[in-house]
Design an enzyme around this catalytic site. Sequence first.
Site, mmCIF file in Angstrom:
data_model
loop_
_atom_site.group_PDB
_atom_site.id
_atom_site.type_symbol
_atom_site.label_atom_id
_atom_site.label_comp_id
_atom_site.label_asym_id
_atom_site.label_seq_id
_atom_site.Cartn_x
_atom_site.Cartn_y
_atom_site.Cartn_z
ATOM 1 N N LYS A 1 -11.787 8.356 -1.913
ATOM 2 C CA LYS A 1 -11.041 7.242 -1.344
ATOM 3 C C LYS A 1 -11.400 5.941 -2.053
ATOM 4 O O LYS A 1 -12.580 5.636 -2.267
ATOM 5 C CB LYS A 1 -11.328 7.119 0.154
ATOM 6 C CG LYS A 1 -10.527 6.018 0.844
ATOM 7 C CD LYS A 1 -10.816 5.972 2.339
ATOM 8 C CE LYS A 1 -9.958 4.911 3.034
ATOM 9 N NZ LYS A 1 -10.197 4.867 4.498
ATOM 10 N N GLU B 1 -3.377 -9.055 2.740
ATOM 11 C CA GLU B 1 -3.249 -9.697 4.056
ATOM 12 C C GLU B 1 -4.382 -9.341 5.009
ATOM 13 O O GLU B 1 -4.463 -9.906 6.116
ATOM 14 C CB GLU B 1 -1.911 -9.313 4.697
ATOM 15 C CG GLU B 1 -1.831 -7.912 5.292
ATOM 16 C CD GLU B 1 -1.747 -6.788 4.259
ATOM 17 O OE1 GLU B 1 -1.871 -5.622 4.660
ATOM 18 O OE2 GLU B 1 -1.557 -7.083 3.065
ATOM 19 N N ARG C 1 -14.504 3.224 12.450
ATOM 20 C CA ARG C 1 -13.659 4.263 13.071
ATOM 21 C C ARG C 1 -13.970 5.628 12.486
ATOM 22 O O ARG C 1 -14.139 6.616 13.220
ATOM 23 C CB ARG C 1 -12.188 3.916 12.844
ATOM 24 C CG ARG C 1 -11.179 4.948 13.334
ATOM 25 C CD ARG C 1 -9.858 4.764 12.621
ATOM 26 N NE ARG C 1 -9.975 4.983 11.181
ATOM 27 C CZ ARG C 1 -9.105 4.526 10.274
ATOM 28 N NH1 ARG C 1 -8.077 3.796 10.650
ATOM 29 N NH2 ARG C 1 -9.287 4.790 8.995
ATOM 30 N N CYS D 1 0.826 -1.214 0.000
ATOM 31 C CA CYS D 1 0.000 0.000 0.000
ATOM 32 C C CYS D 1 0.863 1.268 0.000
ATOM 33 O O CYS D 1 1.598 1.507 -0.940
ATOM 34 C CB CYS D 1 -0.989 -0.033 1.157
ATOM 35 S SG CYS D 1 -2.383 1.107 0.904
ATOM 36 N N HIS E 1 -4.157 -4.498 -0.017
ATOM 37 C CA HIS E 1 -3.891 -5.171 1.262
ATOM 38 C C HIS E 1 -4.386 -6.609 1.202
ATOM 39 O O HIS E 1 -5.397 -6.958 1.842
ATOM 40 C CB HIS E 1 -4.595 -4.437 2.409
ATOM 41 C CG HIS E 1 -3.908 -3.192 2.862
ATOM 42 N ND1 HIS E 1 -2.780 -3.204 3.659
ATOM 43 C CD2 HIS E 1 -4.201 -1.893 2.632
ATOM 44 C CE1 HIS E 1 -2.408 -1.950 3.912
ATOM 45 N NE2 HIS E 1 -3.241 -1.141 3.301
#
Length: 319
Positions: free
Chosen positions: A163, A237, A249, A142, A235
């Site tokens: 985003k 993982e 969040r 990333c 990502h």
Amino acid sequence: MPIRVVKGLPAIGRLSEENIFVMDSERAESQDIRPLHIVVVNLMPRKETAETQLLRALSNTPLQTKVTFLYTASYTASNTSQEYLETFYRTFEEIKDQYFDGLIITGAPVEQMPFEEVDYWDELSEIMEWSKTHVCSTLYICWGAQAGIYKHFGIHKEDLPNKLFGVYEQEVQNTKPMLMRGLDELFYMPHSRHTTVSESEINAHPQLEVLVRADKTGVGIARSYDNKHVFIFGHPEYDRDTLYQEYDRDRQQGLEIDIPENYFPGDDPTKTPIIRWRSASTILYTNWLNYYVYQETPYEVSELQSRPIEETYIQDWVI
């Protein structure tokens, strides 16, 4: 084969519950095996979560792997205690005279800042420069991928209008490199970022190749032709709930955040996300560890510095 880590690392318990064999350093010392030595620069704010995810990704291989975690001495982490870091992590100053088979540089929540304005940029640049002579191959994730491709090849990052947040289908562009071995031509990978890299700059660079892309995400994975640098801009993982945790969040902080795309069934945040990327993640990390690290690193890893340049160029082959 097991992953070797510092005794007492909290990730050991969580991974053991998943039947993943993690061996602490005390037990490993009793075995006469030359493990692969992997150093991880963990820049993620939730370090314990990142540890678990990366150790899980590295565990699906017959190779014994010893993992050393680094933190940046030039920046004080706000989400992890100094005691934790001093117990389970090392600084670059402590390991810079050592040699490692592989290096992983994680993402970081600083992507909208110019690289040179990041508090630890000088230290990270020094680590990336050091890796040229002390590491066989480096995997960048990333923001780490954006930082690495900028540092080594001058490829710039660009702001996205919104985003990129969700799980996206990715298309393999070249099936021949060993990193792609076993991957479906189309697979899924989570992304969570505000910036991207210039695909046209990568295509124009004689030392770089785009391996995976999609219209929605742009470049997903790129490499240097010598395979010393592998850049993953998503990502793979991530856990099942990682995107949800980021979504929740931001909502709690009153930030504008869209529901992650292609993540919740029916785009309903009350439903449990379905993992569609784990098999691709396993293949990517296993292939990197096997073909670009294990198959190429010398038994005496310190010999990396003395190898002629032409011997460090890794050739892909097809079986």
